[in-house]
Design a protein around this motif. Structure first.
Motif, PDB file in Angstrom:
ATOM      1  N   ILE A  99    -110.501  11.240 -48.637  1.00 49.21           N
ATOM      2  CA  ILE A  99    -111.136  12.303 -47.843  1.00 49.21           C
ATOM      3  C   ILE A  99    -111.965  13.241 -48.700  1.00 49.21           C
ATOM      4  CG2 ILE A  99    -109.319  12.256 -46.110  1.00 49.21           C
ATOM      5  CD1 ILE A  99    -108.187  14.796 -47.390  1.00 49.21           C
ATOM      6  N   PHE A 100    -111.817  13.167 -50.026  1.00 47.24           N
ATOM      7  CA  PHE A 100    -112.585  14.058 -50.890  1.00 47.24           C
ATOM      8  C   PHE A 100    -113.916  13.446 -51.311  1.00 47.24           C
ATOM      9  CE2 PHE A 100    -108.152  15.385 -51.463  1.00 47.24           C
ATOM     10  CZ  PHE A 100    -108.271  16.711 -51.107  1.00 47.24           C
ATOM     11  N   ASP A 101    -114.181  12.221 -50.851  1.00 48.86           N
ATOM     12  CA  ASP A 101    -115.491  11.622 -51.088  1.00 48.86           C
ATOM     13  C   ASP A 101    -116.420  12.018 -49.953  1.00 48.86           C
ATOM     14  OD1 ASP A 101    -114.620  10.374 -53.370  1.00 48.86           O
ATOM     15  OD2 ASP A 101    -114.109   8.497 -52.359  1.00 48.86           O
ATOM     16  N   VAL A 102    -117.234  13.037 -50.183  1.00 47.44           N
ATOM     17  CA  VAL A 102    -118.114  13.530 -49.118  1.00 47.44           C
ATOM     18  C   VAL A 102    -119.564  13.354 -49.527  1.00 47.44           C
ATOM     19  CG1 VAL A 102    -116.446  15.226 -48.325  1.00 47.44           C
ATOM     20  CG2 VAL A 102    -118.109  15.885 -50.053  1.00 47.44           C
ATOM     21  N   ASP A 103    -120.404  13.301 -48.519  1.00 45.27           N
ATOM     22  CA  ASP A 103    -121.839  13.173 -48.760  1.00 45.27           C
ATOM     23  C   ASP A 103    -122.418  14.551 -49.041  1.00 45.27           C
ATOM     24  OD1 ASP A 103    -124.481  12.578 -48.869  1.00 45.27           O
ATOM     25  OD2 ASP A 103    -124.706  12.042 -46.749  1.00 45.27           O
ATOM     26  N   LYS A 104    -122.889  14.760 -50.250  1.00 43.32           N
ATOM     27  CA  LYS A 104    -123.393  16.073 -50.633  1.00 43.32           C
ATOM     28  C   LYS A 104    -124.866  16.278 -50.265  1.00 43.32           C
ATOM     29  CE  LYS A 104    -120.006  16.703 -54.325  1.00 43.32           C
ATOM     30  NZ  LYS A 104    -119.761  17.083 -55.723  1.00 43.32           N
ATOM     31  N   ASN A 105    -125.483  15.263 -49.709  1.00 40.55           N
ATOM     32  CA  ASN A 105    -126.888  15.386 -49.321  1.00 40.55           C
ATOM     33  C   ASN A 105    -127.006  15.738 -47.831  1.00 40.55           C
ATOM     34  OD1 ASN A 105    -127.873  14.588 -51.913  1.00 40.55           O
ATOM     35  ND2 ASN A 105    -127.341  12.465 -51.393  1.00 40.55           N
ATOM     36  N   THR A 106    -126.302  16.793 -47.425  1.00 38.82           N
ATOM     37  CA  THR A 106    -126.322  17.209 -46.031  1.00 38.82           C
ATOM     38  C   THR A 106    -127.094  18.511 -45.897  1.00 38.82           C
ATOM     39  OG1 THR A 106    -124.213  18.364 -46.335  1.00 38.82           O
ATOM     40  CG2 THR A 106    -124.123  16.108 -45.516  1.00 38.82           C
ATOM     41  N   SER A 107    -127.690  18.706 -44.719  1.00 41.48           N
ATOM     42  CA  SER A 107    -128.448  19.933 -44.471  1.00 41.48           C
ATOM     43  C   SER A 107    -127.497  21.068 -44.128  1.00 41.48           C
ATOM     44  CB  SER A 107    -129.426  19.706 -43.315  1.00 41.48           C
ATOM     45  OG  SER A 107    -128.729  19.331 -42.140  1.00 41.48           O
ATOM     46  N   TYR A 108    -127.962  22.303 -44.337  1.00 40.03           N
ATOM     47  CA  TYR A 108    -127.140  23.471 -44.047  1.00 40.03           C
ATOM     48  C   TYR A 108    -127.185  23.778 -42.554  1.00 40.03           C
ATOM     49  CZ  TYR A 108    -126.097  24.643 -48.875  1.00 40.03           C
ATOM     50  OH  TYR A 108    -125.602  24.622 -50.140  1.00 40.03           O
ATOM     51  N   ASP A 109    -126.023  24.044 -41.984  1.00 38.00           N
ATOM     52  CA  ASP A 109    -125.927  24.326 -40.553  1.00 38.00           C
ATOM     53  C   ASP A 109    -125.817  25.826 -40.310  1.00 38.00           C
ATOM     54  OD1 ASP A 109    -125.890  21.587 -40.007  1.00 38.00           O
ATOM     55  OD2 ASP A 109    -123.721  21.487 -40.326  1.00 38.00           O
ATOM     56  N   SER A 110    -126.227  26.257 -39.124  1.00 39.09           N
ATOM     57  CA  SER A 110    -126.122  27.661 -38.740  1.00 39.09           C
ATOM     58  C   SER A 110    -124.660  27.990 -38.424  1.00 39.09           C
ATOM     59  CB  SER A 110    -126.980  27.927 -37.497  1.00 39.09           C
ATOM     60  OG  SER A 110    -126.452  27.229 -36.383  1.00 39.09           O
ATOM     61  N   PRO A 111    -124.264  29.267 -38.502  1.00 34.57           N
ATOM     62  CA  PRO A 111    -122.886  29.648 -38.169  1.00 34.57           C
ATOM     63  C   PRO A 111    -122.474  29.175 -36.776  1.00 34.57           C
ATOM     64  CG  PRO A 111    -123.988  31.449 -39.264  1.00 34.57           C
ATOM     65  CD  PRO A 111    -125.039  30.407 -39.008  1.00 34.57           C
ATOM     66  N   LYS A 112    -123.399  29.260 -35.814  1.00 38.51           N
ATOM     67  CA  LYS A 112    -123.091  28.821 -34.445  1.00 38.51           C
ATOM     68  C   LYS A 112    -122.751  27.341 -34.410  1.00 38.51           C
ATOM     69  CE  LYS A 112    -125.008  28.543 -29.768  1.00 38.51           C
ATOM     70  NZ  LYS A 112    -126.171  28.826 -28.902  1.00 38.51           N
ATOM     71  N   LYS A 113    -123.534  26.530 -35.141  1.00 42.89           N
ATOM     72  CA  LYS A 113    -123.281  25.091 -35.159  1.00 42.89           C
ATOM     73  C   LYS A 113    -121.983  24.775 -35.893  1.00 42.89           C
ATOM     74  CE  LYS A 113    -125.299  20.612 -36.306  1.00 42.89           C
ATOM     75  NZ  LYS A 113    -126.473  19.885 -36.849  1.00 42.89           N
ATOM     76  N   LEU A 114    -121.726  25.473 -36.993  1.00 47.00           N
ATOM     77  CA  LEU A 114    -120.491  25.258 -37.741  1.00 47.00           C
ATOM     78  C   LEU A 114    -119.269  25.518 -36.859  1.00 47.00           C
ATOM     79  CD1 LEU A 114    -121.444  26.987 -41.111  1.00 47.00           C
ATOM     80  CD2 LEU A 114    -121.007  24.548 -40.797  1.00 47.00           C
ATOM     81  N   PHE A 115    -119.294  26.644 -36.129  1.00 47.78           N
ATOM     82  CA  PHE A 115    -118.183  26.998 -35.236  1.00 47.78           C
ATOM     83  C   PHE A 115    -118.048  25.978 -34.110  1.00 47.78           C
ATOM     84  CE2 PHE A 115    -116.534  28.863 -31.360  1.00 47.78           C
ATOM     85  CZ  PHE A 115    -115.389  29.500 -31.789  1.00 47.78           C
ATOM     86  N   THR A 116    -119.173  25.634 -33.483  1.00 39.89           N
ATOM     87  CA  THR A 116    -119.151  24.726 -32.334  1.00 39.89           C
ATOM     88  C   THR A 116    -118.651  23.339 -32.710  1.00 39.89           C
ATOM     89  OG1 THR A 116    -121.017  25.900 -31.318  1.00 39.89           O
ATOM     90  CG2 THR A 116    -120.541  23.688 -30.497  1.00 39.89           C
ATOM     91  N   VAL A 117    -119.158  22.817 -33.828  1.00 42.13           N
ATOM     92  CA  VAL A 117    -118.727  21.484 -34.267  1.00 42.13           C
ATOM     93  C   VAL A 117    -117.245  21.511 -34.644  1.00 42.13           C
ATOM     94  CG1 VAL A 117    -119.041  19.652 -35.975  1.00 42.13           C
ATOM     95  CG2 VAL A 117    -121.027  20.824 -35.012  1.00 42.13           C
ATOM     96  N   GLY A 118    -116.794  22.579 -35.316  1.00 42.91           N
ATOM     97  CA  GLY A 118    -115.378  22.705 -35.655  1.00 42.91           C
ATOM     98  C   GLY A 118    -114.510  22.732 -34.405  1.00 42.91           C
ATOM     99  N   PHE A 119    -114.953  23.474 -33.407  1.00 40.39           N
ATOM    100  CA  PHE A 119    -114.222  23.581 -32.139  1.00 40.39           C
ATOM    101  C   PHE A 119    -114.163  22.230 -31.432  1.00 40.39           C
ATOM    102  CE2 PHE A 119    -114.351  24.321 -27.504  1.00 40.39           C
ATOM    103  CZ  PHE A 119    -113.165  25.015 -27.342  1.00 40.39           C
ATOM    104  N   LEU A 120    -115.329  21.566 -31.303  1.00 40.65           N
ATOM    105  CA  LEU A 120    -115.386  20.296 -30.592  1.00 40.65           C
ATOM    106  C   LEU A 120    -114.679  19.180 -31.361  1.00 40.65           C
ATOM    107  CD1 LEU A 120    -119.052  20.369 -29.229  1.00 40.65           C
ATOM    108  CD2 LEU A 120    -116.931  20.814 -27.985  1.00 40.65           C
ATOM    109  N   THR A 121    -114.723  19.246 -32.701  1.00 39.54           N
ATOM    110  CA  THR A 121    -114.020  18.248 -33.505  1.00 39.54           C
ATOM    111  C   THR A 121    -112.536  18.243 -33.163  1.00 39.54           C
ATOM    112  OG1 THR A 121    -115.583  18.412 -35.346  1.00 39.54           O
ATOM    113  CG2 THR A 121    -113.395  17.560 -35.861  1.00 39.54           C
ATOM    114  N   ASN A 122    -111.996  19.425 -32.905  1.00 38.35           N
ATOM    115  CA  ASN A 122    -110.580  19.557 -32.568  1.00 38.35           C
ATOM    116  C   ASN A 122    -110.315  19.255 -31.096  1.00 38.35           C
ATOM    117  OD1 ASN A 122    -107.910  20.031 -33.013  1.00 38.35           O
ATOM    118  ND2 ASN A 122    -108.134  22.137 -33.649  1.00 38.35           N
TER     119      ASN A 122
END
Length: 211
Positions: A99-122
Motif C-alpha cells: 500500500i506504500f507504493d503510490v503514484d507520485k505523478n498525480t495532480s493536486y486536488d482542491s480541498p472540496k474534491k479531497l473531502f468529497t472523494v474521501g467521503f465517497l471512498t468510505n
C-alpha cells in the motif's frame, strides 16, 4: 452500556481492522505522500464523515433487524466470520500490493474534491457496511440496554479508533513508506501478523453465542 471488558476487546478488534489495508488507508496514504499532510487531513475528514453515515444507517438497521428477526444474529455472525477470514487471506495472498507504493505523478486536488472523494471512498465501500453489520452484533446484548444505544456507542468508539490511527498515518505516511521500502522483510511480518489476528477474531466470532 456495554461492560468495559467487552468494550476493551472491541477496541482491540477495531484497532486491528483499521490497520488492515483497504481503500481508505490507500487513499489517505496516497494523498499524504503526494500532496502533503494538509491534503491528508482534509481527506481524513471526508473519510470520518463517511463512517458517521454508515454508523447512523447501520445502527437503526440493526435495531430493526435484531428485534424483528431472532435468527438474524446467526446470519450476521456467519457473514462476519467469512469477512474476517477474507481479510486474513487478502493480507497474505501472493503478489498482494504494497500500500506504500503510490503514484507520485498525480495532480493536486482542491480541498472540496479531497473531502468529497474521501467521503465517497468510505460511503461506497461495501466492506465498511459489512463490517458494521457483521461485527457489531457480537458485542450487542439485550441485557446491556437499548440495542440502538449500544450500536451508536460502538460506532463512536470505532470512529475514534479509526480517526486516531489514520491521523497518525497521515502524519507519518512518508517516513513509514520510506521505512518499508528500505526494510521489505517487515512487510511480510506485518502481513502474517495481521492475518493471524484476523483469523483469531474469526474463530472467536464463529464460536460466540447470542445471550
Amino acid at each position: 452500556m456495554i461492560p468495559l471488558h467487552e468494550l476493551s476487546f472491541f477496541i482491540l478488534a477495531a484497532l486491528i481492522l483499521v490497520i488492515s489495508p483497504g481503500p481508505n488507508m490507500i487513499y489517505l496514504i496516497s494523498k499524504s505522500i503526494t500532496q502533503g499532510k494538509k491534503s491528508g487531513f482534509i481527506s481524513l475528514t471526508g473519510v470520518v464523515c463517511g463512517f458517521l453515515f454508515h454508523i447512523i444507517m447501520v445502527s437503526f438497521g440493526l435495531t430493526a433487524v435484531l428485534l424483528a428477526v431472532p435468527f438474524a444474529y446467526t446470519i450476521l455472525k456467519t457473514l462476519g466470520t467469512i469477512y474476517l477470514l477474507y481479510l486474513a487471506y487478502q493480507a497474505i495472498k501472493p503478489n498482494s500490493k504494497n500500500i506504500f507504493d503510490v503514484d507520485k505523478n498525480t495532480s493536486y486536488d482542491s480541498p472540496k474534491k479531497l473531502f468529497t472523494v474521501g467521503f465517497l471512498t468510505n460511503v461506497l465501500n461495501p466492506k465498511v457496511a459489512v463490517f458494521y453489520l457483521s461485527f457489531f452484533p457480537q458485542f450487542i446484548k439485550p441485557e446491556y440496554g437499548s440495542v440502538l444505544t449500544q450500536s451508536l456507542e460502538l460506532g463512536v468508539v470505532q470512529v475514534l479508533v479509526s480517526f486516531s490511527v489514520n491521523f497518525l498515518i497521515v502524519l507519518t505516511a512518508s517516513r513509514v513508506a520510506l521505512f518499508f521500502s528500505n526494510n521489505p522483510a517487515w512487510i511480510k511480518v506485518q502481513k502474517w501478523f495481521m492475518a493471524s489476528v484476523l483469523t483469531y477474531l474469526a474463530i472467536r466470532m464463529a464460536f460466540s453465542k447470542a445471550k
